[in-house]
Design a protein around this motif. Structure first.
Motif, short mmCIF file in Angstrom:
data_model
loop_
_atom_site.label_atom_id
_atom_site.label_comp_id
_atom_site.label_asym_id
_atom_site.label_seq_id
_atom_site.Cartn_x
_atom_site.Cartn_y
_atom_site.Cartn_z
N THR A 166 -13.03 80.01 -13.35
CA THR A 166 -12.58 78.71 -13.16
C THR A 166 -13.04 78.13 -11.81
OG1 THR A 166 -10.51 79.61 -11.79
CG2 THR A 166 -10.27 78.94 -14.11
N ASP A 167 -13.04 76.76 -11.59
CA ASP A 167 -13.61 76.02 -10.56
C ASP A 167 -12.65 75.99 -9.33
OD1 ASP A 167 -15.20 74.44 -9.02
OD2 ASP A 167 -14.59 72.62 -10.11
N ARG A 168 -13.30 76.21 -8.23
CA ARG A 168 -12.50 76.04 -6.73
C ARG A 168 -12.17 74.77 -6.62
NH1 ARG A 168 -14.03 73.84 -2.12
NH2 ARG A 168 -13.09 74.38 -0.11
N ASP A 169 -12.94 73.67 -7.00
CA ASP A 169 -12.32 72.24 -6.74
C ASP A 169 -11.38 71.66 -7.64
OD1 ASP A 169 -14.23 72.03 -4.68
OD2 ASP A 169 -15.74 71.15 -5.54
N ALA A 170 -11.51 72.31 -8.96
CA ALA A 170 -10.53 72.17 -10.13
C ALA A 170 -9.11 72.47 -9.47
CB ALA A 170 -10.77 72.67 -11.30
N TRP A 171 -9.01 73.62 -8.80
CA TRP A 171 -7.77 74.15 -8.50
C TRP A 171 -7.19 73.30 -7.19
CZ3 TRP A 171 -4.71 77.34 -10.65
CH2 TRP A 171 -5.12 78.36 -11.42
N ILE A 172 -8.04 73.07 -6.42
CA ILE A 172 -7.75 71.92 -5.30
C ILE A 172 -7.21 70.78 -5.78
CG2 ILE A 172 -8.70 70.71 -3.28
CD1 ILE A 172 -10.71 73.02 -2.83
N ASP A 173 -7.78 70.06 -6.64
CA ASP A 173 -7.59 68.88 -7.27
C ASP A 173 -6.03 68.97 -8.04
OD1 ASP A 173 -9.53 67.25 -6.53
OD2 ASP A 173 -10.86 67.89 -8.29
N TYR A 174 -6.09 70.06 -8.48
CA TYR A 174 -4.71 70.39 -9.55
C TYR A 174 -3.58 70.41 -8.38
CZ TYR A 174 -0.90 73.17 -11.49
OH TYR A 174 0.37 73.75 -11.84
N TYR A 175 -3.84 71.14 -7.39
CA TYR A 175 -2.51 71.31 -6.50
C TYR A 175 -2.44 70.37 -5.53
CZ TYR A 175 -1.91 76.46 -7.39
OH TYR A 175 -1.78 77.62 -8.12
N VAL A 176 -3.44 69.35 -5.17
CA VAL A 176 -3.15 68.15 -4.32
C VAL A 176 -2.54 67.09 -5.20
CG1 VAL A 176 -4.37 66.14 -3.67
CG2 VAL A 176 -5.23 68.55 -2.98
N SER A 177 -2.88 67.21 -6.91
CA SER A 177 -2.07 66.20 -7.48
C SER A 177 -0.50 66.50 -7.59
CB SER A 177 -2.78 65.99 -8.97
OG SER A 177 -2.72 67.36 -9.65
N GLN A 178 -0.33 67.99 -7.75
CA GLN A 178 0.82 68.33 -7.97
C GLN A 178 1.75 68.09 -6.68
OE1 GLN A 178 2.52 70.38 -10.61
NE2 GLN A 178 0.72 69.23 -11.49
N TYR A 179 1.12 68.14 -5.30
CA TYR A 179 2.25 68.07 -4.39
C TYR A 179 1.96 66.91 -3.26
CZ TYR A 179 3.16 72.92 -4.79
OH TYR A 179 3.56 74.26 -5.44
N GLU A 180 1.15 65.95 -3.86
CA GLU A 180 0.97 64.56 -3.09
C GLU A 180 2.15 63.88 -3.62
OE1 GLU A 180 -3.02 61.90 -2.38
OE2 GLU A 180 -2.37 62.18 -4.54
N ILE A 181 2.58 63.05 -2.44
CA ILE A 181 3.70 62.15 -2.43
C ILE A 181 3.31 60.82 -3.09
CG2 ILE A 181 5.73 61.29 -1.21
CD1 ILE A 181 5.54 63.64 0.54
N ASP A 182 4.14 60.28 -3.97
CA ASP A 182 4.11 59.01 -4.75
C ASP A 182 4.82 58.09 -4.06
OD1 ASP A 182 3.21 56.77 -6.15
OD2 ASP A 182 4.03 57.63 -8.15
N CYS A 183 4.31 57.26 -3.01
CA CYS A 183 5.08 56.58 -2.07
C CYS A 183 6.04 55.46 -2.73
CB CYS A 183 4.42 56.05 -0.84
SG CYS A 183 3.67 57.24 0.00
N LEU A 184 7.29 55.34 -2.37
CA LEU A 184 8.16 54.51 -2.70
C LEU A 184 7.70 52.78 -2.20
CD1 LEU A 184 11.94 55.42 -2.02
CD2 LEU A 184 10.78 54.84 -4.14
#
Length: 378
Positions: free
Chosen positions: A4-22
């Protein structure tokens, strides 16, 4: 992890934990008013046990529905900057498919005390406190989001190091291109974040590894194409009669003076108008040459590029030549409008050059696209 791809893992975890602000929109709140029988405390009940503790009075129930966007879980969060005020929401509706949710506030008042201005002022103050709290939470979330990618990169790299395969993975992910001596280095382009990207967890490839060129080579190729085609713009009469294939061949000859490869020409012809870097049966880079025939044809060319690429074959260039439109700015405006429609991240380092990320609407592949537009109108 070696499939698998290192950058794909980074993108995946960032999208999982990034806060969608109110974000709260008080200017769009909706008010409703209903009659309701309310209970009012009977002070005489403290002196006379026969008196009822409460008695019924005529009243109103006012409801305020306020739209918001962002993560509804943030309504449960206390920001670092806060007051002792407590918040009570009657109902919280999660965002719909358009990303808009609603929270509902209720105010009950007796008819003898109620006025329209009083009810409106009550909700304005109440919603104003929510807006202030949401802004404090947004500042906290921004601080978290700004540091998230770096933390994820450190965690992923640590995991790769623990597996003792970091060096071999990095070598396998980038196709080494050997530069001609003294060829200029490219300057990386800083891209503003346009919208949140969503990635699923990477899965091991069943087809083995595929390849793409390194970022620094991708950026350098862009500079070579820019220099080559800018020379054409200075003498458009010499090139305006060229078709897509002839323009492609001219760019191809210049690119091959900057890179060398053990198999001969680094950049090859594929089809009538595109250039590619082949490597072990894969297209590690694709450049498509197009004459400008309008916005619809331009978007069709971008869609076609997805059919050429695989999960890792995502670095491409679209080189557009204007030969027929006298007002070149109208072409650039049309390109900008088209990219605003399809891109999820976009930068414009030069007036006639864009760097963007486009996500395939049928799967999750992200294509890194450099668009360069040149004016050959004579």
């Amino acid at each position: 992890m070696d499939k698998t791809d290192r950058d794909a893992w980074i993108d995946y975890y960032v999208s999982q934990y990034e806060i969608d602000c109110l974000a709260i929109y008080p200017e769009s709140m909706q008010l409703e008013l209903d009659e309701k029988t309310l209970q009012e405390y009977n002070h005489w009940s403290r002196m006379d046990p026969s008196e009822p503790k409460y008695f019924d009075v005529a009243g109103f129930r006012a409801t305020c529905m306020v739209p918001y966007t962002g993560d509804p879980e943030l309504f449960k969060v206390t920001p670092m900057t806060h007051t002792l005020r407590t918040f009570e929401i009657e109902r919280l509706d999660r965002p719909n498919k358009d990303g808009v949710g609603y929270f509902v506030l209720v105010y009950e008042v007796t008819q003898r005390e109620a006025t329209a201005d009083g009810i409106r002022k009550h909700f304005q103050e109440e919603v104003g406190d929510y807006v202030t709290a949401a802004e404090h939470i947004r500042m906290d979330a921004k601080q978290f989001n700004d540091s998230l990618r770096q933390q994820v990169e450190q965690a992923v790299d640590k995991r790769i190091s623990e597996l003792d395969k970091f060096a071999s993975i990095r070598q396998g992910l980038n196709l080494p291109l050997r530069r001609v001596k003294d060829a200029p280095m490219a300057k990386p382009v800083s891209l503003p974040r346009k919208k949140k990207l969503v990635f699923n967890m990477p899965r091991p490839s069943e087809q083995g590894e595929s390849y793409c060129i390194a970022d620094v080579d991708y950026e350098h190729i862009t500079e070579i194409i820019d220099s080559c085609c800018s020379i054409m713009e200075q003498a458009p009469g010499s090139y305006v009669s060229f078709g897509e294939e002839q323009l492609r061949d001219h760019i191809l000859s210049v690119l091959n003076t900057h890179y060398e490869n053990a198999t001969g020409e680094t950049f090859r012809k594929k089809g009538k108008t595109d250039i590619n870097v082949p490597f072990e049966g894969h297209a590690a880079y694709i450049a498509e040459c197009k004459i400008w025939h309008g916005r619809k044809a331009f978007l069709a060319a971008i869609d076609q590029l997805f059919s050429y690429t695989t999960w890792r074959d995502t670095k491409v260039s679209v080189i557009v030549f204007n030969k027929d439109i006298k007002n070149f700015e109208t072409v650039l405006d049309a390109v900008q409008d088209a990219l605003d429609e399809v891109s999820i991240q976009e930068g414009r380092p030069k007036h006639s050059q864009w760097y963007c990320k486009i996500q395939n609407k049928y799967d999750e592949r992200i294509m890194h696209v450099t668009v360069q537009v040149f004016n050959l109108h004579a």
